[in-house]
Design a protein around this motif. Structure first.
Motif, PDB file in Angstrom:
ATOM      1  N   TYR A 174       0.841  -1.206   0.000  1.00 51.92           N
ATOM      2  CA  TYR A 174       0.000   0.000   0.000  1.00 51.92           C
ATOM      3  C   TYR A 174       0.875   1.254   0.000  1.00 51.92           C
ATOM      4  N   ARG A 225      -0.414   3.174  -9.201  1.00 54.94           N
ATOM      5  CA  ARG A 225      -1.108   1.894  -9.300  1.00 54.94           C
ATOM      6  C   ARG A 225      -0.201   0.749  -9.766  1.00 54.94           C
ATOM      7  N   ARG A 271       2.310   1.749  -3.404  1.00 51.76           N
ATOM      8  CA  ARG A 271       1.272   2.218  -4.332  1.00 51.76           C
ATOM      9  C   ARG A 271       1.000   3.711  -4.116  1.00 51.76           C
ATOM     10  N   TRP A 297       2.936   0.167  -9.211  1.00 53.30           N
ATOM     11  CA  TRP A 297       4.173   0.267  -8.431  1.00 53.30           C
ATOM     12  C   TRP A 297       5.063  -0.955  -8.597  1.00 53.30           C
TER      13      TRP A 297
END
Length: 172
Positions: free
Chosen positions: A60, A68, A63, A70
């Motif tokens: 997370y 998006r 990202r 990553w």
């Protein structure tokens, strides 16, 4: 990991730590230091469960930082898993912030904390301006080296392994 450990064969224990520090400096060029402590409701003594949580958190975070997709341009890091006084796992993470300014990191961390609805103490970040060797040494404080130069590398978590990514997707 076997070739990683081969670097240290036959070294005395104090030499192993110095070689580890140099290897981490040269491989990761760390400029940022994260500490992740799972909130009380998620703390665990089980390393596999702690790594599952780490994978979610760092995915997370990346990202938020990289967008998006990553995983195509992953931010490589090395993580050190430690057992706290309570026996529960927490993590120290070193990485190179690259083109990102400190405020990018803080915003991505803040978004990550808010997303998981965790207390602010859960993730702490420091930009390593001063003594990198000291910060790396701190991360290695629980690594035990025996008289033959063997050490417990099970505490090391490489980001490419955590996410099952190819090293060629790493930034830098």
């Amino acid at each position: 990991i076997s070739s990683f450990k081969d670097l240290f064969m036959g070294l005395k224990s104090e030499s192993v730590i110095q070689v580890l520090i140099k290897w981490i400096e040269e491989t990761y060029h760390p400029t940022a230091f994260l500490t992740i402590q799972l909130p009380d409701k998620l703390k665990t003594e089980r390393k596999d469960k702690a790594l599952d949580k780490l994978r979610l958190i760092m995915a997370y975070f990346e990202r938020q930082l990289l967008g998006r997709e990553w995983h195509k341009h992953h931010l490589p890091f090395i993580c050190f898993m430690e057992e706290g006084i309570s026996g529960c796992c927490h993590f120290h993470i070193l990485f190179n912030q690259g083109k990102f300014r400190p405020w990018h990191l803080y915003l991505a961390l803040d978004n990550t904390i808010r997303h998981f609805d965790w207390p602010d103490y859960s993730i702490r970040s420091d930009i390593m301006n001063a003594d990198k060797k000291k910060a790396i040494g701190y991360c290695l404080k629980e690594v035990k080296v025996n008289a033959y130069g063997h050490f417990n590398s099970d505490r090391f978590v490489f980001s490419s392994e955590l996410f099952g990514l190819n090293h060629s997707t790493a930034m830098g």
